[in-house]
Structure formats: C-alpha cells, structure tokens
Design a protein around this motif. Structure first.
Motif, PDB file in Angstrom:
ATOM      1  N   ASP A  67      32.826  35.122  47.294  1.00  0.00           N
ATOM      2  CA  ASP A  67      33.574  36.330  47.593  1.00  0.00           C
ATOM      3  C   ASP A  67      33.683  37.180  46.340  1.00  0.00           C
ATOM      4  O   ASP A  67      34.321  36.811  45.376  1.00  0.00           O
ATOM      5  CB  ASP A  67      34.973  35.961  48.094  1.00  0.00           C
ATOM      6  CG  ASP A  67      35.778  37.189  48.497  1.00  0.00           C
ATOM      7  OD1 ASP A  67      35.189  38.281  48.527  1.00  0.00           O
ATOM      8  OD2 ASP A  67      36.981  37.036  48.775  1.00  0.00           O
ATOM      9  N   SER A  68      33.076  38.354  46.343  1.00  0.00           N
ATOM     10  CA  SER A  68      33.058  39.203  45.152  1.00  0.00           C
ATOM     11  C   SER A  68      34.142  40.263  45.176  1.00  0.00           C
ATOM     12  O   SER A  68      34.185  41.127  44.313  1.00  0.00           O
ATOM     13  CB  SER A  68      31.691  39.886  45.011  1.00  0.00           C
ATOM     14  OG  SER A  68      31.451  40.706  46.141  1.00  0.00           O
ATOM     15  N   ASN A  69      35.037  40.223  46.157  1.00  0.00           N
ATOM     16  CA  ASN A  69      36.063  41.256  46.256  1.00  0.00           C
ATOM     17  C   ASN A  69      36.977  41.276  45.035  1.00  0.00           C
ATOM     18  O   ASN A  69      37.465  42.317  44.627  1.00  0.00           O
ATOM     19  CB  ASN A  69      36.903  41.045  47.523  1.00  0.00           C
ATOM     20  CG  ASN A  69      36.089  41.317  48.775  1.00  0.00           C
ATOM     21  OD1 ASN A  69      35.175  42.137  48.761  1.00  0.00           O
ATOM     22  ND2 ASN A  69      36.416  40.624  49.862  1.00  0.00           N
ATOM     23  N   ASN A  70      37.251  40.102  44.484  1.00  0.00           N
ATOM     24  CA  ASN A  70      38.109  40.039  43.301  1.00  0.00           C
ATOM     25  C   ASN A  70      37.300  40.164  42.017  1.00  0.00           C
ATOM     26  O   ASN A  70      37.655  40.900  41.106  1.00  0.00           O
ATOM     27  CB  ASN A  70      38.899  38.730  43.292  1.00  0.00           C
ATOM     28  CG  ASN A  70      39.890  38.667  44.436  1.00  0.00           C
ATOM     29  OD1 ASN A  70      40.481  39.676  44.799  1.00  0.00           O
ATOM     30  ND2 ASN A  70      40.056  37.489  45.010  1.00  0.00           N
ATOM     31  N   LEU A  74      36.512  42.933  37.855  1.00  0.00           N
ATOM     32  CA  LEU A  74      36.441  42.502  36.466  1.00  0.00           C
ATOM     33  C   LEU A  74      35.147  42.949  35.795  1.00  0.00           C
ATOM     34  O   LEU A  74      35.139  43.265  34.621  1.00  0.00           O
ATOM     35  CB  LEU A  74      36.562  40.979  36.382  1.00  0.00           C
ATOM     36  CG  LEU A  74      37.885  40.373  36.865  1.00  0.00           C
ATOM     37  CD1 LEU A  74      37.798  38.864  36.851  1.00  0.00           C
ATOM     38  CD2 LEU A  74      39.032  40.843  35.982  1.00  0.00           C
ATOM     39  N   TYR A  75      34.067  42.952  36.501  1.00  0.00           N
ATOM     40  CA  TYR A  75      32.753  43.088  35.870  1.00  0.00           C
ATOM     41  C   TYR A  75      31.930  44.303  36.306  1.00  0.00           C
ATOM     42  O   TYR A  75      31.069  44.750  35.560  1.00  0.00           O
ATOM     43  CB  TYR A  75      31.922  41.823  36.127  1.00  0.00           C
ATOM     44  CG  TYR A  75      32.553  40.570  35.595  1.00  0.00           C
ATOM     45  CD1 TYR A  75      32.746  40.407  34.227  1.00  0.00           C
ATOM     46  CD2 TYR A  75      32.967  39.557  36.445  1.00  0.00           C
ATOM     47  CE1 TYR A  75      33.322  39.252  33.719  1.00  0.00           C
ATOM     48  CE2 TYR A  75      33.548  38.394  35.952  1.00  0.00           C
ATOM     49  CZ  TYR A  75      33.727  38.249  34.590  1.00  0.00           C
ATOM     50  OH  TYR A  75      34.306  37.114  34.099  1.00  0.00           O
ATOM     51  N   ARG A  76      32.154  44.819  37.493  1.00  0.00           N
ATOM     52  CA  ARG A  76      31.236  45.846  37.980  1.00  0.00           C
ATOM     53  C   ARG A  76      31.238  47.080  37.092  1.00  0.00           C
ATOM     54  O   ARG A  76      30.172  47.634  36.769  1.00  0.00           O
ATOM     55  CB  ARG A  76      31.596  46.243  39.413  1.00  0.00           C
ATOM     56  CG  ARG A  76      30.613  47.253  39.979  1.00  0.00           C
ATOM     57  CD  ARG A  76      30.792  47.479  41.455  1.00  0.00           C
ATOM     58  NE  ARG A  76      29.740  48.337  41.980  1.00  0.00           N
ATOM     59  CZ  ARG A  76      29.603  48.644  43.256  1.00  0.00           C
ATOM     60  NH1 ARG A  76      30.460  48.153  44.149  1.00  0.00           N
ATOM     61  NH2 ARG A  76      28.624  49.420  43.673  1.00  0.00           N
ATOM     62  N   ALA A  77      32.431  47.529  36.658  1.00  0.00           N
ATOM     63  CA  ALA A  77      32.500  48.717  35.805  1.00  0.00           C
ATOM     64  C   ALA A  77      31.756  48.498  34.499  1.00  0.00           C
ATOM     65  O   ALA A  77      31.045  49.389  34.012  1.00  0.00           O
ATOM     66  CB  ALA A  77      33.959  49.074  35.534  1.00  0.00           C
ATOM     67  N   PHE A  78      31.882  47.296  33.920  1.00  0.00           N
ATOM     68  CA  PHE A  78      31.170  47.008  32.673  1.00  0.00           C
ATOM     69  C   PHE A  78      29.667  47.003  32.887  1.00  0.00           C
ATOM     70  O   PHE A  78      28.909  47.499  32.047  1.00  0.00           O
ATOM     71  CB  PHE A  78      31.623  45.655  32.122  1.00  0.00           C
ATOM     72  CG  PHE A  78      32.985  45.672  31.504  1.00  0.00           C
ATOM     73  CD1 PHE A  78      33.168  46.120  30.208  1.00  0.00           C
ATOM     74  CD2 PHE A  78      34.084  45.262  32.219  1.00  0.00           C
ATOM     75  CE1 PHE A  78      34.425  46.137  29.623  1.00  0.00           C
ATOM     76  CE2 PHE A  78      35.347  45.277  31.658  1.00  0.00           C
ATOM     77  CZ  PHE A  78      35.522  45.719  30.362  1.00  0.00           C
ATOM     78  N   LEU A  79      29.230  46.437  34.003  1.00  0.00           N
ATOM     79  CA  LEU A  79      27.791  46.395  34.275  1.00  0.00           C
ATOM     80  C   LEU A  79      27.234  47.794  34.494  1.00  0.00           C
ATOM     81  O   LEU A  79      26.133  48.118  34.024  1.00  0.00           O
ATOM     82  CB  LEU A  79      27.527  45.516  35.495  1.00  0.00           C
ATOM     83  CG  LEU A  79      27.786  44.018  35.288  1.00  0.00           C
ATOM     84  CD1 LEU A  79      27.708  43.279  36.618  1.00  0.00           C
ATOM     85  CD2 LEU A  79      26.802  43.429  34.305  1.00  0.00           C
TER      86      LEU A  79
END
Length: 755
Positions: A67-70, A74-79
C-alpha cells in the motif's frame, strides 16, 4: 548614514551553496519552491550530499507494504524533484512491495542513479521493474533478495564497474552467469554466500571478464570446487577468498598460476589446519610474487613460517595475521621480520588466547627498530593484540592500551646537553606530565606558567587523583577541583575534623566526579553533609568505620552503576542498617576482598536492588567453606544476573539453588583448585546445563599453585555444554592472568576478557 539591509538573494552563489549544504533534505525540498535560483542551488546541494562519498551518503528509501498511500507522502516529492540528482540510492524493502508505486517512480525519475543498493527482508521483489531504466549504473549490490523475476540478468549496463551479490539463495548460478556474460566490463565482483556458485563458474567466465580487477568470494565449505585449473584474470589486482582443507591447494594454485598481477590477497580459512597444511599454504602464497598486502584469517601459523613467508614475498608492505601463535612472539622476531623485507611497513598480529611478554618491547628494541626502518618514510606501524592488551609500535613511540611506554621524543639530542623544560613541544610536555612525573612534581609545576598549568590539568583529568593529606586539601581542591574526574580519598588518621574538611571540599567539586574511592575513613565525620554526585558511576570501598546509623557516608548518586570492595578492614556498628547512598541504578558488584562485614553489607540490599544486579564478580582466594557458601548464597539473591564470575574454590559447595535462580546467565566464570572432584563438578555442570539455557561463555580459572585439569575433565565439561565457548584461564603467583586456552574449537574468535 544610510542603513542598508542585505537580503538572502544578495549573497553570492558560493555563499548560498555553503548555507544550503547545512539544510536537511526537507529544507532543501522547500528551497526548490522559492525561486529558480534557489532551486538550482538546492539541487546541487542534494546531488553533492548523495554522491556515494561513504556508506552514509546513500539516499535511503524504505518500503513497508504494498500500500503506497502512506509511503508516497514521504518519497514521491523527493523523487519528482531530486530523482535526477540521486546519484546513490539504497532501497530497503521491509515487507511485501512488489506492487508498490515507488518502484515505478524510481524507474521513471532515477535514470541518472550511478550507485544502487537493494536490500530485501525476504519477501518477493521485482528487481527488473526498478533497474531496467538505469543505464548509468556504476555500482549494483543485491542483498538478501527473494526475486520473482530474473529478467534483470539479461540487461546490459554499459558503465557498470562493481557488482555485489550477498546472501541471495534464490539467485541460481545460471542467473549470475547470464548477468556477468551480459556485463563483461565488470571490474569488481563480490559474491557472498550465494547458493552453489563454485569458483569453477568464475573460471568459465575468465575469457569474458577480462577487465576484472577485484574479486571477493566468501562461501561455505560445501560450495568449493576442487577441480579448478588455471584461473586467468590478467588484470586482477585484489583477491579476497574463503578456502578449506579440501580445496585450498587447488583453488589458490589455480589463481596464482593464471592471475600474475595480484597485489592484495586476503584468505579466510574455514576449517582446522595441520602443520603440513601450514607449510603447503606458505609455498602456495609465495607464488603470488607481486603481493604488497597479505591478510590471513583463522590460520594458526607458527612464526617461523611467517618469517619464511615474508622472505619469499620481497614486495610485501602490509601483513595482517589473525589468530597467530603469539606465544612465540619476541622482539627479535619483529626486528627480523622488518629486516627480511625492505618494504614492510604495516604488521598486525592478533591472538586472544595467548600471552605475549610485553616487557621486551622497550627503548632498546625501539632504537634497533628505528635503525632498521630509517629509510621507509616514517609510516611504519606494528600492532600486537591479545585478549586484554593492544601494543602499538610506530617509528615515534610504543603504547600499550593507549598508555605511552616509550617515545623517541624524550631522547636527548646528540648535539645538545642542556634542554629547558619549556623548550619541549606541547606534545612532549603533555606526555611528560602524564606519565613521567609524580604527584608532587606535577603540583609544583602547576604554578610556574600558563602552559604548565594546562598540561597539568590534562594529567588531573586522565588519572586517579589522590587526596591523602588534610592540611593542604583546601589548596589542592581550589587548584585542581574542577578538573578531577577520578578521586581517591585516603585519610590515614583517626581525627574526625580533617576528614570532615576533606568531605566538605569534595562536595563543592562533586559535579565532575565519575569515580570515587574511599579509604581509611570514619563515616561519622561525614554525616553532616549529603553531597550530590550527579555523574558518578563507580564507587570503590577499601577501609571504613561506619557510624551508628550509616554504613557509608550519606550521598546522592543517581547514576551509580558499579560498586567495588577492595582489601581493607571494614568495621560496622551494630545498629548501622542504612546504606547511605542511592542504589537505584546499581548493576555491577565486584569483590576483591570478602569479610563478615562485606557479607552483612550485601545482605542489607532489598529485593528491588537485588533484581537490578546484572554482573557479580568475586576475584579472591577463599579457602574457608563458610566464605564460599556465603558468596554463593549472596550470588543467589541476584536473580537477573547475566554475568557471574566466582573466581573462588567453589568445590564442595551446593550450587543447585544458585543456578536454579540465576537462569539468565550468558557468561559464567568459576574457580577450581587441586581437589577437583569430578562427581561434584558433574552435578554442578548438570545444574548449569539444565537451567542456564542462555549461556554463551564458560570459563574455568585456576592459580599457579594449583594443578591443572586432566583431559577427561575437560572432555566431560565440553560434552555437557557443547554449544558454549569453553576457556581455561591460568593465573600466576601475583594474581595476574598468565594464560588463556580455548578447549573446544571456535572458528570465529571474538575479543574475550575473563571479566
């Protein structure tokens, strides 16, 4: 005059780069939203931070579920913002993560990643999905993977130089062969405990891996191949490998015959080794003629063979031997070693089971060594490590456990007969005050100048400071009090007033003390004050006379963990039942002496304090049956012990209740004497075996005037405790440890002290 206020944007890019370098990752991400200039600087700062300068400079992503909802928060903005700047990336999959969206984002945004490490916690993982777009990879490490897709083995990474596979049982030989065939430019190959990947497979790839420079191959014995012929890697420079008695001749010989350019060799032995195999090993290693670095682990090499090996390797610069026969070590041997090789400048010898006579490494030895190594650039270093001692020898000095034994800086110049004390360098002055001057000389020098005062202050901080004369206690505390961290009060007088004065001054400077020793004191002279020692962790008691109420002087010690009793007379009043000090954090008790008074003191402890004790050490020679029984009874009160050292004659003492109570022991040391009754010990060992399921280390200790155990006794003990490391420790007539022997063979020795 006009007051001009500078804005952040007024600074040059160079200054802004320095400011942004101190931002954390979130602040850098926020900085990219301010303006184009800040975005450029933030991206540069992020790229410099995660560019694999060290193990800590990998950008770490942890996945916890499908589940990537949480996780995406944490990481999507950095990626999205920094993905193109993530030169080094570490992905740790804690749980099932095959369908995790971050894998897709990594594949999309991290196309410039050069160093990639993937660590999986045993769940299925699709490596191909993530790395197929990373064409710029230089380093790839796969650890603990449980792959579901092996298509990654067919991908060619044109810039890949280093490939590491560690503990990946799911990856078959054919998969690794495919990957290496598709990436023949690999220069560094690391294989650690992968399923059935024999060296014969690497031999089959020798025509493909023509650029291989570093090979690390760690395996268990059943994965070796004894059918290797010549293994020819023309550019191979560094080899680290595990061998056993069935394969070492064939494997090392095959590599030596074909790979002539190896300069660094590390060999780990994973089996017992005989004298004949030692000689064969030396002959084979001598085939690596260009070696400059050699490390041998778990080889019990006689030192005469070490000399032969150094002589046969004329270009050797560094020699590391784990588990060498240090009982044969002498100063003449080390001098001979450096004479035989004109390039040798780094020697490291260790064996935690044997003693070395350290006294032979003195000034005379050092002068001879310096004469031999005079033209080697001043970088020579020799370390000798045993169970409780580390000897470090350099071209400048000799130290033992960090304590200076000899320094060439103290030699008198040949052309100078008179040297003023202040002509010495700061380093020499510090050493002089720390090791060579007595207390009276140091105190006299304190008032001479600021430079001497600084050197003396360091001496006070480093060593136990002794107060023995009440008449100058005030002056001493005013000078040195704030620098004293280890204090011993030794008042050989029956007068209460001087003791009270010293205790008053001790209270004023109590905040820095971490260790306090009380010798020859009357507690009734110290009852008027209740000082607080906020940082004291160790209290040592030698000789005291209690008051009518308190056993020890009233004091608050919130961090006290260690209580020690040394040889001396302790007199207790009949009604003295209050301990006097706080014991909320006490975990360790050590007895170097035992008497009825000490027994009564320990019986004052309530159940709460007894449950805190984790280590109990008794190191003395008690021959009375009553004393032995009392000590065993006291130890039985400490139900949560993990370490118990009863270095006493424990024969003919019923220890059944002791081991039924202390079931959490991990380390146990027991004393024995010439009356070693096998039936009594058999019952004791049965109690240990039945109750102490967590035991990891068992040690038998005897003194020089006692005869040793016979072999049948040792076999019996080792058979009763088959999974426990078993050591026999011998003491000399002065009570110092003279020898440590390990009865059952242990492949990977750790640093073990008796206690």
């Amino acid at each position: 005059m006009e007051n001009h206020t500078m804005q952040l944007l007024d600074f040059s890019n160079e200054i802004l780069h320095g400011i942004f370098a101190n931002f954390n990752d979130v602040e850098l991400l926020n900085g990219t939203q301010v303006c184009t200039r800040f975005e450029m600087i933030a991206r540069d700062a992020f790229a410099k931070r995660y560019n694999w300068h060290s193990e800590e400079t990998f950008y770490e992503i942890k996945l916890y579920s499908d589940d990537s909802n949480n996780d995406q928060r944490l990481y999507r903005a950095f990626l999205e913002v920094f993905g193109n700047q993530m030169a080094s990336l570490e992905l740790i999959a804690e749980e099932r993560s095959n369908q995790h969206d971050i894998l897709r984002w990594i594949s999309r945004y991290c196309r410039s990643t050069k160093w990639l490490r993937i660590v999986n916690k045993g769940h299925a993982f699709n490596v191909t999905q993530m790395i197929q777009s990373m064409n710029n990879l230089i380093f790839l490490q796969l650890k603990n993977l449980n792959c579901t897709n092996f298509d990654w083995a067919d991908i060619h990474f044109p810039h890949l130089q280093s490939f590491a596979v560690e503990k990946c049982p799911c990856i078959k030989v054919q998969v690794l062969m495919r990957f290496l065939q598709n990436n023949p430019q690999v220069e560094d190959l690391y294989i650690d405990h992968c399923r059935k990947f024999p060296l014969k497979m690497i031999q089959a790839l020798q025509n493909k891996l023509k650029h291989l420079k570093t090979l690390e191959y760690w395996s268990s014995s059943n994965e070796f191949s004894n059918q290797c012929e010549t293994i020819n890697f023309e550019q191979l420079d560094s080899l680290k490998i595990t061998v056993d008695k069935s394969s070492f001749r064939n494997v090392l010989s095959a590599i030596a015959r074909g790979s002539k350019m190896i300069r660094s060799l590390s060999v780990m032995w994973c089996d017992d080794i005989s004298d004949s195999e030692n000689h064969q090993l030396v002959e084979i290693i001598a085939l690596f003629e260009k070696l400059t670095f050699l490390r041998l682990n778990n080889f019990i090499l006689p030192l005469i063979l070490v000399e032969t090996l150094v002589y046969r390797l004329p270009k050797l610069e560094t020699l590391h031997l784990d588990y060498a026969k240090l009982d044969q070590l002498s100063s003449d041997f080390l001098l001979s070693l450096f004479r035989k090789s004109k390039y040798l400048n780094d020697v490291w010898l260790s064996n935690y089971d044997q003693n070395v006579k350290m006294q032979q490494f003195n000034a005379n030895f050092h002068h001879k060594l310096v004469d031999i190594i005079r033209n080697r650039g001043g970088k020579v270093k020799c370390e000798v490590i045993q169970y409780d001692t580390k000897l470090l020898i350099t071209h400048e000095n000799i130290t033992r456990n960090g304590e200076l034994i000899y320094s060439i800086g103290f030699d008198m110049p040949v052309n100078q007969t008179n040297v003023h004390l202040l002509d010495l360098s700061d380093e020499c002055l510090d050493k002089l005050c720390s090791y060579y001057l007595d207390e009276h000389s140091v105190r006299a020098l304190y008032e001479t100048c600021t430079r001497m005062k600084k050197a003396v202050q360091q001496r006070v901080k480093d060593q136990v400071f002794i107060i023995s004369n009440a008449t100058d206690a005030e002056d001493v505390f005013n000078r040195f009090g704030e620098h004293i961290v280890k204090l011993s009060i030794d008042m050989n007088t029956n007068d209460r007033d001087p003791m009270a004065d010293v205790w008053t001054w001790t209270e004023k400077f109590s905040k820095n003390l971490i260790e306090l020793s009380l010798n020859n004191l009357r507690i009734d002279a110290m009852e008027l004050l209740t000082p607080t020692f906020p940082n004291m962790t160790k209290l040592k008691i030698t000789s005291i006379v209690s008051s009518d109420i308190h056993i020890l002087p009233p004091m608050d010690c919130p961090k006290l963990t260690h209580l020690e009793f040394n040889e001396g007379e302790i007199t207790l009043a009949a009604n003295a039942l209050q301990f006097g000090i706080t014991l909320d954090h006490l975990t360790t008790i050590r007895l170097n002496y035992f008497s009825v008074s000490i027994r009564n003191i320990l019986y004052v402890f309530d159940d709460v304090v007894c449950d805190q004790i984790q280590e109990f050490t008794v190191d003395l020679q008690q021959r009375t049956q009553l004393a032995r029984r009392s000590l065993v009874s006291i130890a039985s009160r400490f139900r949560n012990l993990t370490t118990l050292n009863l270095i006493i004659d424990i024969e003919r003492v019923n220890t059944k209740y002791l081991f039924e109570t202390c079931t959490k022991l991990t380390k146990l040391s027991l004393g024995y004497c010439y009356q070693f009754d096998n039936s009594d010990w058999c019952q004791m060992l049965q109690h240990i075996q039945k109750n102490c399921k967590r035991l990891e280390l068992f040690q038998l200790c005897n003194y020089a005037f006692y005869s040793g155990l016979n072999h049948d006794h040792l076999v019996k003990i080792a058979g009763t405790l088959p999974k426990v490391k078993f050591y026999i420790i011998s003491y000399d007539s002065n009570g110092n440890i003279s020898n440590i022997e390990m009865f059952n063979k242990v492949k990977n020795l750790e640093h073990m002290k008796p206690y």
